[in-house]
Design a protein around this motif. Structure first.
Motif, PDB file in Angstrom:
ATOM      1  N   ALA A  33       5.420   2.509  -7.554  1.00  0.00           N
ATOM      2  CA  ALA A  33       3.850   2.892  -7.381  1.00  0.00           C
ATOM      3  C   ALA A  33       3.604   2.638  -6.139  1.00  0.00           C
ATOM      4  O   ALA A  33       4.051   1.509  -5.320  1.00  0.00           O
ATOM      5  CB  ALA A  33       3.270   1.862  -8.455  1.00  0.00           C
ATOM      6  N   VAL A  34       2.733   3.326  -5.542  1.00  0.00           N
ATOM      7  CA  VAL A  34       1.962   3.332  -4.289  1.00  0.00           C
ATOM      8  C   VAL A  34       0.553   2.684  -4.497  1.00  0.00           C
ATOM      9  O   VAL A  34      -0.238   3.168  -5.130  1.00  0.00           O
ATOM     10  CB  VAL A  34       1.876   4.792  -3.569  1.00  0.00           C
ATOM     11  CG1 VAL A  34       1.053   4.690  -2.321  1.00  0.00           C
ATOM     12  CG2 VAL A  34       3.342   5.265  -3.444  1.00  0.00           C
ATOM     13  N   ARG A  35       0.500   1.519  -4.053  1.00  0.00           N
ATOM     14  CA  ARG A  35      -0.894   1.005  -3.949  1.00  0.00           C
ATOM     15  C   ARG A  35      -1.706   0.890  -2.848  1.00  0.00           C
ATOM     16  O   ARG A  35      -1.178   0.333  -1.562  1.00  0.00           O
ATOM     17  CB  ARG A  35      -0.672  -0.842  -4.441  1.00  0.00           C
ATOM     18  CG  ARG A  35      -0.171  -0.803  -5.750  1.00  0.00           C
ATOM     19  CD  ARG A  35      -0.193  -2.184  -6.423  1.00  0.00           C
ATOM     20  NE  ARG A  35       0.414  -2.559  -7.365  1.00  0.00           N
ATOM     21  CZ  ARG A  35      -0.160  -2.349  -8.711  1.00  0.00           C
ATOM     22  NH1 ARG A  35      -1.365  -1.903  -8.602  1.00  0.00           N
ATOM     23  NH2 ARG A  35       0.289  -2.351 -10.110  1.00  0.00           N
ATOM     24  N   ASP A  36      -2.876   1.392  -2.633  1.00  0.00           N
ATOM     25  CA  ASP A  36      -3.531   1.761  -1.610  1.00  0.00           C
ATOM     26  C   ASP A  36      -4.105   0.403  -0.783  1.00  0.00           C
ATOM     27  O   ASP A  36      -4.552  -0.498  -1.591  1.00  0.00           O
ATOM     28  CB  ASP A  36      -4.577   2.853  -1.834  1.00  0.00           C
ATOM     29  CG  ASP A  36      -5.109   3.233  -0.399  1.00  0.00           C
ATOM     30  OD1 ASP A  36      -4.361   4.076   0.378  1.00  0.00           O
ATOM     31  OD2 ASP A  36      -6.212   2.849  -0.209  1.00  0.00           O
ATOM     32  N   ALA A  37      -4.122   0.347   0.334  1.00  0.00           N
ATOM     33  CA  ALA A  37      -4.926  -1.074   1.000  1.00  0.00           C
ATOM     34  C   ALA A  37      -6.423  -0.737   0.954  1.00  0.00           C
ATOM     35  O   ALA A  37      -7.061  -1.843   1.321  1.00  0.00           O
ATOM     36  CB  ALA A  37      -4.463  -0.843   2.296  1.00  0.00           C
ATOM     37  N   GLY A  38      -6.749   0.265   0.670  1.00  0.00           N
ATOM     38  CA  GLY A  38      -8.298   0.428   0.414  1.00  0.00           C
ATOM     39  C   GLY A  38      -9.142   0.656   1.622  1.00  0.00           C
ATOM     40  O   GLY A  38     -10.524   0.336   1.688  1.00  0.00           O
ATOM     41  N   PHE A  39      -8.505   1.216   2.748  1.00  0.00           N
ATOM     42  CA  PHE A  39      -9.235   1.330   4.228  1.00  0.00           C
ATOM     43  C   PHE A  39     -10.323   2.698   3.877  1.00  0.00           C
ATOM     44  O   PHE A  39     -11.231   2.765   4.645  1.00  0.00           O
ATOM     45  CB  PHE A  39      -8.157   1.820   5.124  1.00  0.00           C
ATOM     46  CG  PHE A  39      -7.433   0.566   5.642  1.00  0.00           C
ATOM     47  CD1 PHE A  39      -8.176  -0.708   5.917  1.00  0.00           C
ATOM     48  CD2 PHE A  39      -5.890   0.477   5.303  1.00  0.00           C
ATOM     49  CE1 PHE A  39      -7.269  -1.811   6.340  1.00  0.00           C
ATOM     50  CE2 PHE A  39      -5.409  -0.689   5.963  1.00  0.00           C
ATOM     51  CZ  PHE A  39      -6.003  -1.773   6.180  1.00  0.00           C
ATOM     52  N   THR A  40      -9.839   3.513   3.049  1.00  0.00           N
ATOM     53  CA  THR A  40     -10.472   4.556   2.850  1.00  0.00           C
ATOM     54  C   THR A  40     -10.632   5.469   1.546  1.00  0.00           C
ATOM     55  O   THR A  40      -9.610   5.127   0.736  1.00  0.00           O
ATOM     56  CB  THR A  40     -10.211   5.930   3.902  1.00  0.00           C
ATOM     57  OG1 THR A  40      -8.526   6.410   3.475  1.00  0.00           O
ATOM     58  CG2 THR A  40     -10.340   5.610   5.266  1.00  0.00           C
ATOM     59  N   GLU A  41     -11.708   5.655   0.966  1.00  0.00           N
ATOM     60  CA  GLU A  41     -11.916   6.441  -0.077  1.00  0.00           C
ATOM     61  C   GLU A  41     -11.409   6.049  -1.432  1.00  0.00           C
ATOM     62  O   GLU A  41     -12.253   6.011  -2.239  1.00  0.00           O
ATOM     63  CB  GLU A  41     -10.758   7.794  -0.422  1.00  0.00           C
ATOM     64  CG  GLU A  41     -11.177   8.850   1.043  1.00  0.00           C
ATOM     65  CD  GLU A  41     -10.432  10.132   0.608  1.00  0.00           C
ATOM     66  OE1 GLU A  41     -10.231  10.603  -0.523  1.00  0.00           O
ATOM     67  OE2 GLU A  41     -10.182  10.860   1.481  1.00  0.00           O
ATOM     68  N   VAL A  42     -10.526   4.974  -1.663  1.00  0.00           N
ATOM     69  CA  VAL A  42     -10.741   4.161  -3.126  1.00  0.00           C
ATOM     70  C   VAL A  42     -10.248   2.649  -2.662  1.00  0.00           C
ATOM     71  O   VAL A  42     -10.456   2.297  -1.741  1.00  0.00           O
ATOM     72  CB  VAL A  42      -9.015   4.556  -3.377  1.00  0.00           C
ATOM     73  CG1 VAL A  42      -9.011   6.255  -3.856  1.00  0.00           C
ATOM     74  CG2 VAL A  42      -7.638   4.012  -2.876  1.00  0.00           C
ATOM     75  N   ASP A  43     -10.460   2.003  -3.718  1.00  0.00           N
ATOM     76  CA  ASP A  43     -10.468   0.566  -3.834  1.00  0.00           C
ATOM     77  C   ASP A  43      -9.266  -0.068  -3.388  1.00  0.00           C
ATOM     78  O   ASP A  43      -8.115   0.762  -3.956  1.00  0.00           O
ATOM     79  CB  ASP A  43     -11.048   0.026  -4.991  1.00  0.00           C
ATOM     80  CG  ASP A  43     -12.534   0.558  -5.447  1.00  0.00           C
ATOM     81  OD1 ASP A  43     -13.309   0.771  -4.458  1.00  0.00           O
ATOM     82  OD2 ASP A  43     -12.953   0.485  -6.563  1.00  0.00           O
ATOM     83  N   PRO A  44      -9.132  -1.124  -2.679  1.00  0.00           N
ATOM     84  CA  PRO A  44      -7.976  -1.844  -2.281  1.00  0.00           C
ATOM     85  C   PRO A  44      -7.196  -2.090  -3.778  1.00  0.00           C
ATOM     86  O   PRO A  44      -7.603  -2.383  -4.892  1.00  0.00           O
ATOM     87  CB  PRO A  44      -8.322  -3.135  -1.896  1.00  0.00           C
ATOM     88  CG  PRO A  44      -9.741  -2.864  -1.281  1.00  0.00           C
ATOM     89  CD  PRO A  44     -10.265  -1.914  -2.214  1.00  0.00           C
ATOM     90  N   GLY A  45      -5.722  -1.769  -3.620  1.00  0.00           N
ATOM     91  CA  GLY A  45      -4.970  -2.083  -4.924  1.00  0.00           C
ATOM     92  C   GLY A  45      -4.905  -0.970  -5.868  1.00  0.00           C
ATOM     93  O   GLY A  45      -4.194  -0.897  -6.711  1.00  0.00           O
ATOM     94  N   THR A  46      -5.674   0.216  -5.594  1.00  0.00           N
ATOM     95  CA  THR A  46      -5.499   1.306  -6.444  1.00  0.00           C
ATOM     96  C   THR A  46      -4.039   1.985  -6.619  1.00  0.00           C
ATOM     97  O   THR A  46      -3.630   2.179  -5.341  1.00  0.00           O
ATOM     98  CB  THR A  46      -6.670   2.339  -6.124  1.00  0.00           C
ATOM     99  OG1 THR A  46      -8.021   1.880  -6.192  1.00  0.00           O
ATOM    100  CG2 THR A  46      -6.558   3.508  -6.942  1.00  0.00           C
ATOM    101  N   VAL A  47      -3.515   2.283  -7.742  1.00  0.00           N
ATOM    102  CA  VAL A  47      -2.646   3.168  -7.393  1.00  0.00           C
ATOM    103  C   VAL A  47      -2.712   4.393  -7.548  1.00  0.00           C
ATOM    104  O   VAL A  47      -3.315   5.059  -8.343  1.00  0.00           O
ATOM    105  CB  VAL A  47      -1.570   2.684  -8.927  1.00  0.00           C
ATOM    106  CG1 VAL A  47      -0.202   3.699  -8.860  1.00  0.00           C
ATOM    107  CG2 VAL A  47      -1.143   1.289  -8.856  1.00  0.00           C
ATOM    108  N   THR A  48      -2.313   5.121  -6.338  1.00  0.00           N
ATOM    109  CA  THR A  48      -2.706   6.458  -5.882  1.00  0.00           C
ATOM    110  C   THR A  48      -1.637   7.170  -6.405  1.00  0.00           C
ATOM    111  O   THR A  48      -1.719   8.676  -6.731  1.00  0.00           O
ATOM    112  CB  THR A  48      -2.781   6.400  -4.607  1.00  0.00           C
ATOM    113  OG1 THR A  48      -1.802   6.120  -3.563  1.00  0.00           O
ATOM    114  CG2 THR A  48      -4.218   5.816  -4.152  1.00  0.00           C
ATOM    115  N   VAL A  49      -0.209   7.078  -6.137  1.00  0.00           N
ATOM    116  CA  VAL A  49       0.930   7.773  -6.622  1.00  0.00           C
ATOM    117  C   VAL A  49       1.903   7.018  -7.185  1.00  0.00           C
ATOM    118  O   VAL A  49       2.074   5.828  -6.957  1.00  0.00           O
ATOM    119  CB  VAL A  49       1.227   8.135  -5.218  1.00  0.00           C
ATOM    120  CG1 VAL A  49       2.686   9.094  -5.204  1.00  0.00           C
ATOM    121  CG2 VAL A  49       0.381   9.253  -4.574  1.00  0.00           C
ATOM    122  N   LEU A  50       2.662   7.745  -8.037  1.00  0.00           N
ATOM    123  CA  LEU A  50       3.884   7.182  -8.671  1.00  0.00           C
ATOM    124  C   LEU A  50       5.069   7.943  -8.228  1.00  0.00           C
ATOM    125  O   LEU A  50       4.884   9.116  -8.237  1.00  0.00           O
ATOM    126  CB  LEU A  50       3.834   7.313 -10.160  1.00  0.00           C
ATOM    127  CG  LEU A  50       2.773   6.517 -10.927  1.00  0.00           C
ATOM    128  CD1 LEU A  50       2.790   6.496 -12.353  1.00  0.00           C
ATOM    129  CD2 LEU A  50       3.009   4.948 -10.696  1.00  0.00           C
TER     130      LEU A  50
END
Length: 249
Positions: free
Chosen positions: A228-245
């Motif tokens: 899983a790719v978990r986003d750092a939350g710098f833009t568009e989505v909340d920190p920890g959001t899984v954006t991509v598998l």
């Protein structure tokens, strides 16, 4: 040596290593990989091929022979990989797209869609030709790419999270990098012979939940070859959001 090994230590802690702590960065030292999306006004690309080109281009820069120890890109790529792997997608057309070709990087074309990933560096030191390219302000409609080939690595976008094409381009680039960090040298070499070709698709919510690693990332990688790719939350989505598998076939 695979420059992406530090990512395996940070994002695959089940492999016997502890995640590496990354110190906070002063604004003037923040590094990022510019990802330039070719988006001509008269003939814009289709969204899926553009994202597939972005995913391949980002990885191609990291594994290019010029990024190997002793190569002209090595220090820049290594410094970036050792920190936060930020990518900033920018759009260009016409003369601005042609100007981007003059800077160190790799251009990938997929079904007519083109993306150039540049060698990462400090954001504060971006050449003016790249810094002036717009980051936001346009998007591409969803398309119908059809079934994904079974023999290609797949980047699966979270069906419940809306992302602009620029955000999605950065996320699929993260996905190919994380995937490559966990592969064997033989697998990585074989992927390289295809130019790091991959598919990008948006699964159904049910498919997403079935593939999602959940609380067992080690088991998901062993049994399903999914990370899983978990986003750092710098833009568009909340920190920890899984954006991509990212899924290895």
């Amino acid at each position: 040596m695979n420059l992406l090994e530090p990512l395996a230590a940070r994002y695959g802690p089940w492999q016997g290593t502890r995640p590496t702590e990354i110190a906070e960065e002063a604004p003037e030292t923040v590094r990022a990989m510019p990802v330039v999306l070719r988006m001509e006004k008269a003939e814009p690309p289709r969204r899926t091929p553009l994202l597939e080109a972005a995913a391949a281009a980002a990885l191609a820069v990291c594994l290019d022979e010029r990024a190997l120890p002793g190569g002209e890109w090595h220090d820049a790529v290594r410094a970036w990989v050792d920190g936060r792997i930020r990518k900033i997608a920018r759009r260009a057309r016409g003369a601005h797209w042609q100007a981007a070709q003059e800077f160190p990087g790799v251009t990938v074309t997929v079904d007519g869609a083109q993306v150039r990933a540049l060698v990462p560096g400090r954001i504060a030191e971006l050449p003016k030709e790249i810094a002036r390219l717009q980051i936001s302000g346009s998007d591409l409609p969803s398309d119908e790419p059809g079934p994904a080939p079974d023999d290609l690595p797949a980047l699966l976008l979270n069906p419940e999270v809306a992302m602009t094409v620029g955000k999605a381009a950065a996320q699929v680039g993260h996905g190919t990098m994380l995937l490559a960090s966990l592969l064997s040298p033989v697998e990585l070499e074989a992927w390289g012979r295809s130019g790091y070709a991959c598919s990008v698709r948006t699964p159904s919510v049910a498919q997403w939940k079935q593939l999602h690693p959940g609380d067992d990332p080690a088991g998901a990688w062993r049994s399903r070859r999914v990370i899983a790719v978990r986003d750092a939350g710098f833009t568009e989505v909340d920190p920890g959001t899984v954006t991509v598998l990212a899924h290895w076939p």
